[in-house]
Design a protein around this motif. Structure first.
Motif, short mmCIF file in Angstrom:
data_model
loop_
_atom_site.label_atom_id
_atom_site.label_comp_id
_atom_site.label_asym_id
_atom_site.label_seq_id
_atom_site.Cartn_x
_atom_site.Cartn_y
_atom_site.Cartn_z
N ASN A 1 36.80 15.32 57.00
CA ASN A 1 37.80 14.82 56.54
C ASN A 1 38.22 14.56 55.05
N GLN A 2 37.14 14.79 54.39
CA GLN A 2 37.30 14.80 52.96
C GLN A 2 37.60 16.07 52.10
N ILE A 3 37.63 17.21 53.01
CA ILE A 3 37.96 18.38 52.48
C ILE A 3 39.22 19.01 52.85
N ARG A 4 40.16 19.53 52.03
CA ARG A 4 41.11 20.29 52.48
C ARG A 4 41.14 21.58 51.74
N ARG A 5 41.82 22.53 52.31
CA ARG A 5 41.77 23.99 51.75
C ARG A 5 43.35 24.45 51.40
N GLN A 6 43.50 25.08 50.17
CA GLN A 6 44.49 25.58 49.85
C GLN A 6 44.26 27.14 49.29
N PRO A 7 44.44 27.96 49.85
CA PRO A 7 44.30 29.40 49.21
C PRO A 7 45.43 29.92 48.69
N VAL A 8 45.49 30.12 47.41
CA VAL A 8 46.68 30.69 46.85
C VAL A 8 46.87 32.02 46.55
N GLY A 9 45.61 32.92 46.63
CA GLY A 9 45.69 34.27 46.38
C GLY A 9 45.61 34.53 44.81
N SER A 10 46.50 35.56 44.50
CA SER A 10 46.48 35.96 43.00
C SER A 10 46.93 34.80 42.03
N GLU A 11 46.36 34.96 41.05
CA GLU A 11 46.54 33.67 39.81
C GLU A 11 48.01 34.11 39.29
N GLN A 12 48.81 33.09 39.63
CA GLN A 12 50.20 33.15 39.29
C GLN A 12 50.38 32.25 38.01
N SER A 13 49.52 31.55 37.71
CA SER A 13 49.72 30.72 36.31
C SER A 13 49.64 31.43 35.04
N SER A 14 49.00 32.46 35.08
CA SER A 14 48.71 33.11 33.82
C SER A 14 49.83 34.20 33.65
N LYS A 15 50.82 34.11 32.49
CA LYS A 15 51.86 35.09 32.35
C LYS A 15 51.48 35.87 31.35
N SER A 16 50.27 35.78 30.78
CA SER A 16 49.86 37.09 29.92
C SER A 16 48.99 37.93 30.81
N LYS A 17 49.04 39.10 30.08
CA LYS A 17 48.44 40.05 30.84
C LYS A 17 46.95 39.87 30.99
N CYS A 18 46.29 40.54 31.96
CA CYS A 18 44.78 40.22 32.05
C CYS A 18 44.36 41.68 32.54
N ASP A 19 43.79 42.18 31.44
CA ASP A 19 43.01 43.70 31.74
C ASP A 19 41.57 43.43 31.53
N SER A 20 41.18 42.58 30.92
CA SER A 20 39.56 42.45 30.81
C SER A 20 38.83 41.85 31.95
N GLU A 21 37.69 42.30 32.15
CA GLU A 21 36.90 42.05 33.15
C GLU A 21 36.64 40.49 33.14
N SER A 22 36.34 40.12 31.89
CA SER A 22 36.03 38.42 31.58
C SER A 22 37.21 37.76 32.10
N CYS A 23 38.53 38.13 31.78
CA CYS A 23 39.56 37.59 31.99
C CYS A 23 39.78 37.59 33.60
N ARG A 24 39.56 38.58 34.11
CA ARG A 24 39.78 38.61 35.75
C ARG A 24 38.65 37.88 36.35
N TRP A 25 37.40 37.67 35.77
CA TRP A 25 36.46 36.97 36.41
C TRP A 25 36.73 35.38 36.34
N SER A 26 37.52 35.03 35.49
CA SER A 26 38.00 33.63 35.36
C SER A 26 39.24 33.31 36.14
N MET A 27 39.74 34.37 36.67
CA MET A 27 40.70 34.04 37.90
C MET A 27 40.19 33.96 39.15
#
Length: 129
Positions: free
Chosen positions: A93-119
């Motif tokens: 009862n202390q845990i809730r789940r909210q799957p969002v899926g693809s990162e929507q907050s980033s408007k910038s292009k994310c082409d590098s592995e390090s950028c995608r890893w952070s998502m």
């Protein structure tokens, strides 16, 4: 300084330290690595100490793959984090789940592995009952 929810006077855990509230995942993976296990151990301890805390597990994926696939992966990641917290003694009862899926907050292009890893992550967002 930790954020305090108005009217409660109590700080929310790790409000000023995003790294201690985030579990990262490899491409397409739902396994929690050693760093993630440590993050969850610390968070589980805080949750068990304060039964008025609730954590919302917000699951994200990178921008590769279809929306349906990404939502399914995000759900599996939030489920894995939830199960690990439960195995560490956190009540359901202390845990809730909210799957969002693809990162929507980033408007910038994310082409590098390090950028995608952070998502590819599950963020632990705290609330008080």
């Amino acid at each position: 300084m930790q954020a305090v929810r108005p009217g409660t006077g109590k700080a929310l855990p790790f409000a000023d330290d995003e790294a201690r509230r985030t579990v990262y995942f490899a491409l397409g993976d739902t396994l929690i690595d050693a760093d993630g296990v440590e993050v969850l151990r610390l968070n589980a301890q805080r949750l068990k100490e304060d039964p008025q805390l609730v954590v919302v597990l917000v699951g994200y994926t990178d921008n590769l793959g279809s929306a349906a696939l990404n939502l399914a992966v995000a759900e599996k990641r939030t489920e894995a984090v939830s199960e690990r917290l439960r195995s560490l003694g956190v009540p359901r009862n202390q845990i809730r789940r909210q799957p969002v899926g693809s990162e929507q907050s980033s408007k910038s292009k994310c082409d590098s592995e390090s950028c995608r890893w952070s998502m590819r992550r599950v963020e632990l967002v705290y609330e008080r009952r």
